[in-house]
Scaffold this motif. Structure first.
Motif, PDB file in Angstrom:
ATOM      1  N   GLN A  23       0.867  -1.267   0.030  1.00 16.52           N
ATOM      2  CA  GLN A  23      -0.042   0.074   0.153  1.00 16.52           C
ATOM      3  C   GLN A  23       0.870   1.356  -0.104  1.00 16.52           C
ATOM      4  OE1 GLN A  23      -4.027   0.010   1.963  1.00 16.52           O
ATOM      5  NE2 GLN A  23      -2.884   1.321   3.487  1.00 16.52           N
ATOM      6  N   MET A  24       2.018   1.245   0.705  1.00 17.57           N
ATOM      7  CA  MET A  24       2.750   2.401   0.583  1.00 17.57           C
ATOM      8  C   MET A  24       3.694   2.469  -0.433  1.00 17.57           C
ATOM      9  SD  MET A  24       4.239   2.522   4.905  1.00 17.57           S
ATOM     10  CE  MET A  24       5.022   0.849   4.748  1.00 17.57           C
ATOM     11  N   LEU A  25       3.714   1.491  -1.350  1.00 17.08           N
ATOM     12  CA  LEU A  25       4.551   1.736  -2.485  1.00 17.08           C
ATOM     13  C   LEU A  25       3.495   2.345  -3.682  1.00 17.08           C
ATOM     14  CD1 LEU A  25       5.967  -1.907  -3.048  1.00 17.08           C
ATOM     15  CD2 LEU A  25       7.144   0.216  -2.842  1.00 17.08           C
ATOM     16  N   PHE A  26       2.320   2.515  -3.219  1.00 19.44           N
ATOM     17  CA  PHE A  26       1.223   3.181  -4.156  1.00 19.44           C
ATOM     18  C   PHE A  26       1.642   4.923  -3.689  1.00 19.44           C
ATOM     19  CE2 PHE A  26      -3.003   4.978  -4.688  1.00 19.44           C
ATOM     20  CZ  PHE A  26      -2.733   4.758  -6.164  1.00 19.44           C
ATOM     21  N   ALA A  27       2.363   5.454  -4.720  1.00 21.06           N
ATOM     22  CA  ALA A  27       2.900   6.761  -4.409  1.00 21.06           C
ATOM     23  C   ALA A  27       1.807   7.637  -3.867  1.00 21.06           C
ATOM     24  CB  ALA A  27       3.338   7.205  -5.862  1.00 21.06           C
ATOM     25  N   PRO A  28       0.570   7.833  -4.527  1.00 18.10           N
ATOM     26  CA  PRO A  28      -0.341   8.846  -3.679  1.00 18.10           C
ATOM     27  C   PRO A  28      -0.558   8.440  -1.994  1.00 18.10           C
ATOM     28  CG  PRO A  28      -1.213   8.158  -5.665  1.00 18.10           C
ATOM     29  CD  PRO A  28      -0.220   7.141  -5.343  1.00 18.10           C
ATOM     30  N   ILE A  29      -0.201   7.254  -1.683  1.00 19.04           N
ATOM     31  CA  ILE A  29      -0.358   7.045  -0.153  1.00 19.04           C
ATOM     32  C   ILE A  29       1.036   7.398   0.245  1.00 19.04           C
ATOM     33  CG2 ILE A  29      -0.731   5.436   1.643  1.00 19.04           C
ATOM     34  CD1 ILE A  29      -2.992   4.481  -0.249  1.00 19.04           C
ATOM     35  N   GLY A  30       1.800   6.101  -0.044  1.00 21.61           N
ATOM     36  CA  GLY A  30       3.418   6.285   0.705  1.00 21.61           C
ATOM     37  C   GLY A  30       3.108   6.169   2.055  1.00 21.61           C
ATOM     38  N   PRO A  31       4.463   6.252   2.644  1.00 19.01           N
ATOM     39  CA  PRO A  31       4.503   6.227   4.142  1.00 19.01           C
ATOM     40  C   PRO A  31       3.707   7.522   4.958  1.00 19.01           C
ATOM     41  CG  PRO A  31       6.729   5.853   3.011  1.00 19.01           C
ATOM     42  CD  PRO A  31       5.729   6.284   2.052  1.00 19.01           C
ATOM     43  N   GLY A  32       3.840   8.553   4.314  1.00 21.51           N
ATOM     44  CA  GLY A  32       3.070   9.766   4.878  1.00 21.51           C
ATOM     45  C   GLY A  32       1.589   9.314   4.981  1.00 21.51           C
ATOM     46  N   GLY A  33       0.994   8.991   3.881  1.00 19.81           N
ATOM     47  CA  GLY A  33      -0.261   8.816   3.873  1.00 19.81           C
ATOM     48  C   GLY A  33      -0.664   7.343   4.812  1.00 19.81           C
ATOM     49  N   GLN A  34       0.180   6.492   4.962  1.00 17.55           N
ATOM     50  CA  GLN A  34      -0.017   5.378   5.797  1.00 17.55           C
ATOM     51  C   GLN A  34      -0.199   5.859   7.235  1.00 17.55           C
ATOM     52  OE1 GLN A  34      -0.754   2.199   4.728  1.00 17.55           O
ATOM     53  NE2 GLN A  34      -1.524   2.176   6.955  1.00 17.55           N
ATOM     54  N   GLU A  35       0.604   6.860   7.627  1.00 15.64           N
ATOM     55  CA  GLU A  35       0.820   7.473   9.043  1.00 15.64           C
ATOM     56  C   GLU A  35      -0.639   8.064   8.992  1.00 15.64           C
ATOM     57  OE1 GLU A  35       4.195   9.607  10.175  1.00 15.64           O
ATOM     58  OE2 GLU A  35       5.427   7.790  10.056  1.00 15.64           O
ATOM     59  N   LYS A  36      -1.076   8.660   8.319  1.00 12.40           N
ATOM     60  CA  LYS A  36      -2.419   9.383   8.415  1.00 12.40           C
ATOM     61  C   LYS A  36      -3.473   8.462   8.453  1.00 12.40           C
ATOM     62  CE  LYS A  36      -0.980  13.582   5.786  1.00 12.40           C
ATOM     63  NZ  LYS A  36      -1.437  14.367   4.647  1.00 12.40           N
ATOM     64  N   LEU A  37      -3.511   7.167   8.018  1.00 11.95           N
ATOM     65  CA  LEU A  37      -4.514   6.114   8.001  1.00 11.95           C
ATOM     66  C   LEU A  37      -4.537   5.715   9.237  1.00 11.95           C
ATOM     67  CD1 LEU A  37      -4.197   4.206   4.736  1.00 11.95           C
ATOM     68  CD2 LEU A  37      -5.939   5.885   5.413  1.00 11.95           C
ATOM     69  N   LEU A  38      -3.217   5.555  10.005  1.00 16.25           N
ATOM     70  CA  LEU A  38      -3.143   4.917  11.272  1.00 16.25           C
ATOM     71  C   LEU A  38      -3.632   5.792  12.501  1.00 16.25           C
ATOM     72  CD1 LEU A  38       0.431   3.352  10.796  1.00 16.25           C
ATOM     73  CD2 LEU A  38      -1.444   2.192  11.323  1.00 16.25           C
ATOM     74  N   SER A  39      -3.489   7.053  12.020  1.00  8.96           N
ATOM     75  CA  SER A  39      -4.093   8.087  13.077  1.00  8.96           C
ATOM     76  C   SER A  39      -5.417   8.441  12.981  1.00  8.96           C
ATOM     77  CB  SER A  39      -3.250   9.284  13.235  1.00  8.96           C
ATOM     78  OG  SER A  39      -3.216  10.002  11.909  1.00  8.96           O
ATOM     79  N   SER A  40      -6.276   7.787  11.799  1.00 13.05           N
ATOM     80  CA  SER A  40      -7.459   8.187  11.667  1.00 13.05           C
ATOM     81  C   SER A  40      -8.771   7.328  12.276  1.00 13.05           C
ATOM     82  CB  SER A  40      -7.769   7.887  10.293  1.00 13.05           C
ATOM     83  OG  SER A  40      -6.949   8.932   9.427  1.00 13.05           O
ATOM     84  N   ARG A  41      -9.690   7.931  12.674  1.00 15.20           N
ATOM     85  CA  ARG A  41     -11.015   7.153  13.205  1.00 15.20           C
ATOM     86  C   ARG A  41     -12.191   7.304  12.059  1.00 15.20           C
ATOM     87  NH1 ARG A  41     -10.690   7.271  18.911  1.00 15.20           N
ATOM     88  NH2 ARG A  41     -12.997   7.528  19.032  1.00 15.20           N
TER      89      ARG A  41
END
Length: 357
Positions: A23-41
């Motif tokens: 999922q992080m290899l998908f450029a529009p998400i990347g590690p930064g997007g993954q961190e946002k997902l992890l902090s989402s409710r």
């Protein structure tokens, strides 16, 4: 403290990068997007067909906190399309929220999953929906959707509408202050019994996945901050007859909309009896929701009701089978589903007779 600002689920410094690597290899998400997902409710309203797909995507994709809200229990007719459940869930009348949470925890133990076995209604809607970043629609009920819409506009929380019946589906993303809301589009909920349901028109599994996957993709865009990529249209599909359309709704926002224009929250403020007694269209059942939820001891009620008929009991609900094909399904908060009738008067009479009102 505003719970929407708290990190939920995995610690962002040590999250499981292998799990989310593709999922992080998908450029529009990347590690930064993954961190946002992890902090989402996220709150998912309805754990039927759409809700089971939505929750799978949210939990497996690493949304840090997922609340599953559903009033119902698993039945055998659900198994054709509600992908989280199995025959044991149906034979044990497992509440969908609890059964779904158990499967999802096995898939991703790092996500905080909160099952809520309850009917979403004007009494509890703000408590259950106002502390999340996004609301996902997995319901089959327009009154509940308009209630979600009220919460969305009142609290500035985006939500993603989705519906599916037969081989047809529809989805639209609502962003308060930016897009039209559901009342801009439809005005009010259709009269009860006038809309097709899965119980009257049937439904095929693939349309469920089409709609819910579209909703989930829109959710990931919102949660990762990729709002420029959002689909600003109301999308329609008919998979059987090979039809697809996307209607531009950008100009459909109405200044005099009762909800987002005049900020009248009619569905949220509807604290009267007709909102607490609801015919479940197509199911020959009536739900009764007390305005003031209680805390019932189901084992004690099983003892009380054993002389009235055959009683089935599990940790989440009690079933009382009566003569004439009637079944009373009682939940710990005092909510009851009366199966075997679509007459609210009969259902209210049975509730009063056996539980008291």
């Amino acid at each position: 403290m505003n719970t929407k600002d708290q990190t939920s689920g995995s610690d962002l410094e040590t999250f499981d990068r292998e799990r989310y690597s593709r999922q992080m290899l998908f450029a529009p998400i990347g590690p930064g997007g993954q961190e946002k997902l992890l902090s989402s409710r996220v709150a998912i309203v309805g754990m039927g067909a759409l809700g089971t797909v939505l929750s799978n995507h949210m939990v497996r994709g690493g949304v840090g906190y997922v609340r599953l809200i559903d009033r119902d229990f698993v039945e055998r007719s659900n198994l054709q399309r509600q992908m989280l459940y199995d025959e044991a869930d149906a034979s044990g009348s497992a509440p969908k929220a609890e059964a779904g949470a158990a499967r999802l925890r096995a898939a991703n133990s790092s996500v905080v999953i909160e099952p809520v076995v309850a009917d979403l209604n004007p009494v509890n809607a703000e408590e259950l929906l106002s502390d999340v970043h996004l609301i996902l629609d997995g319901t089959d009920n327009f009154s509940v959707r308009f209630l979600i819409n009220d919460i969305s506009i009142k609290h500035g929380i985006p939500w993603i509408y989705g519906g599916a019946v037969s081989s047809r589906g529809v989805s639209m993303t609502v962003i308060p202050g930016t897009t039209p809301c559901l009342r801009c589009m439809f005005g009010q909920a259709p009269a009860q019994g006038t809309a097709e349901t899965c119980d009257t028109a049937g439904v095929i599994g693939p349309i469920i996945h089409t709609v819910a996957s579209h909703q989930a993709a829109e959710a990931m865009k919102l949660l990762t901050g990729a709002e420029a990529a959002l689909n600003r249209r109301m999308v329609h599909w008919d998979l059987w007859y090979n039809q697809y359309s996307a209607i531009d709704v950008a100009k459909a926002r109405k200044e005099d909309c009762p909800c987002c224009g005049r900020r009248q929250f009619d569905y949220l403020d509807a604290l009267h009896e007709e909102e607490t007694i609801q015919t479940l269209c197509g199911r020959n059942s009536v739900q009764i929701q007390p305005l003031t939820p209680g805390t019932l001891s189901l084992p004690e009620w099983a003892d009380r009701l054993e002389k009235a008929g055959r009683v089935e009991l599990n940790p989440f609900l009690l079933k009382l089978h009566l003569e004439g094909g009637l079944t009373l399904v009682l939940f710990p908060d005092g909510r009851m589903i009366v199966q075997g009738t679509d007459d609210p008067v009969t259902a209210k009479s049975l509730y009063s007779r056996y539980i008291g009102m």
